[in-house]
Design an enzyme around this catalytic site. Sequence first.
Site, PDB file in Angstrom:
ATOM      1  N   GLY A 120       0.773  -1.239   0.000  1.00 12.63           N
ATOM      2  CA  GLY A 120       0.000   0.000   0.000  1.00 12.63           C
ATOM      3  C   GLY A 120       0.801   1.284   0.000  1.00 12.63           C
ATOM      4  O   GLY A 120       0.326   2.319   0.461  1.00 12.63           O
ATOM      5  N   ASN A 127       1.470   3.048  -2.573  1.00 12.19           N
ATOM      6  CA  ASN A 127       0.749   3.974  -3.469  1.00 12.19           C
ATOM      7  C   ASN A 127      -0.479   4.545  -2.757  1.00 12.19           C
ATOM      8  O   ASN A 127      -0.800   5.725  -2.917  1.00 12.19           O
ATOM      9  CB  ASN A 127       0.347   3.270  -4.760  1.00 12.19           C
ATOM     10  CG  ASN A 127       1.500   3.223  -5.756  1.00 12.19           C
ATOM     11  OD1 ASN A 127       1.866   4.229  -6.326  1.00 12.19           O
ATOM     12  ND2 ASN A 127       2.091   2.069  -5.932  1.00 12.19           N
ATOM     13  N   GLU A 179       6.153   6.528  -9.009  1.00 13.73           N
ATOM     14  CA  GLU A 179       4.725   6.150  -8.912  1.00 13.73           C
ATOM     15  C   GLU A 179       4.025   7.021  -7.872  1.00 13.73           C
ATOM     16  O   GLU A 179       2.874   7.441  -8.052  1.00 13.73           O
ATOM     17  CB  GLU A 179       4.590   4.694  -8.500  1.00 13.73           C
ATOM     18  CG  GLU A 179       5.013   3.699  -9.556  1.00 13.73           C
ATOM     19  CD  GLU A 179       4.909   2.295  -9.041  1.00 13.73           C
ATOM     20  OE1 GLU A 179       3.925   1.941  -8.392  1.00 13.73           O
ATOM     21  OE2 GLU A 179       5.846   1.521  -9.312  1.00 13.73           O
ATOM     22  N   HIS A 181       0.957   1.287 -13.371  1.00 10.23           N
ATOM     23  CA  HIS A 181       1.767   0.134 -13.775  1.00 10.23           C
ATOM     24  C   HIS A 181       3.241   0.571 -13.751  1.00 10.23           C
ATOM     25  O   HIS A 181       3.565   1.666 -14.216  1.00 10.23           O
ATOM     26  CB  HIS A 181       1.351  -0.347 -15.172  1.00 10.23           C
ATOM     27  CG  HIS A 181       2.114  -1.554 -15.621  1.00 10.23           C
ATOM     28  ND1 HIS A 181       1.837  -2.821 -15.153  1.00 10.23           N
ATOM     29  CD2 HIS A 181       3.174  -1.666 -16.445  1.00 10.23           C
ATOM     30  CE1 HIS A 181       2.705  -3.671 -15.689  1.00 10.23           C
ATOM     31  NE2 HIS A 181       3.525  -3.005 -16.480  1.00 10.23           N
TER      32      HIS A 181
END
Length: 203
Positions: free
Chosen positions: A12, A14, A176, A106
Amino acid sequence: MLKIAVLISGGGTNLQSIIDSIDCGYLNCSIEAVVADRDNIYGIERAKKKNIKTYILDRKLYKNNLSNKICELLEGKVDLIVLAGWLSILQGDIIKKFKNSIINIHPSLIPSFCGNGMYGIKVHEKAIEYGVKVSGCTVHFVDEGTDTGAIILQKTVSVSHMDTAEILQKKVLKEEHNALPEAIKLISENKIKVENRKVIILN
Ligand code: GRF
C-alpha cells in the site's frame, strides 16, 4: 469533492502516497473505501490508521464474482476507482459502469513490459534483461484488457547498466508516488479529456 475508492493487494505505498497528498492539501478528494483482495497486507493497516473504511474481499473466495461484488459495493458511492498495487483482474459490468473512471498504475512505460503476468519485480527484471536506458511508470484508464487503457501520464527514470531489478523497482516506485496523486488531481479538477486512445490534459 471527488470521492474515490482505492483497491490494493499489497504493502500500500501507493495508497499511502494518496493519503499523504490529501493530508498536505495537494489532493482535494476523499477516500471513501479501501478494498483489498486478500487479508494480512500492510495496506489495510495504512487505511485503518486513517479510519478509512476497509473491505477485504478474498479473491480465493469470490473468484469470478470479485468484480461484480466490488461493483455492487462502489456503484453510486464513488466517482473514481484507483487500482494501487491491485493484482486481481477487473472484468464484466464494472468496466462499463465505471467507463473512464477506473485508473491503474503500472511500473513500466506501457506498452513495454506489461500485460498478463507482468507485475511487481518481474516487470523490472524484464526491463533490466532487455537493457533499456529509460524506464518508468504509467497511469492509465482501465478498459476490458490488461494494461491496455488510454494513458493519462507517464514518469521516466534513467536506467544504468549496473542497476539491478531491485534498484530499478525502487527508482520507479518513487515516481509512482508522484504520478498517481498527480493523475487523481487532474481528474478531480476536470482537466482530463479522453478522445479514443488519446488523453488530453486541459490547462
Ligand atoms: C508496485 O510495484 C506498483 O508498481 C504496483 O504494485 C506494486 C506495489 O505497490 N502497481 P504498493 O506498494 O502496494 O502500492
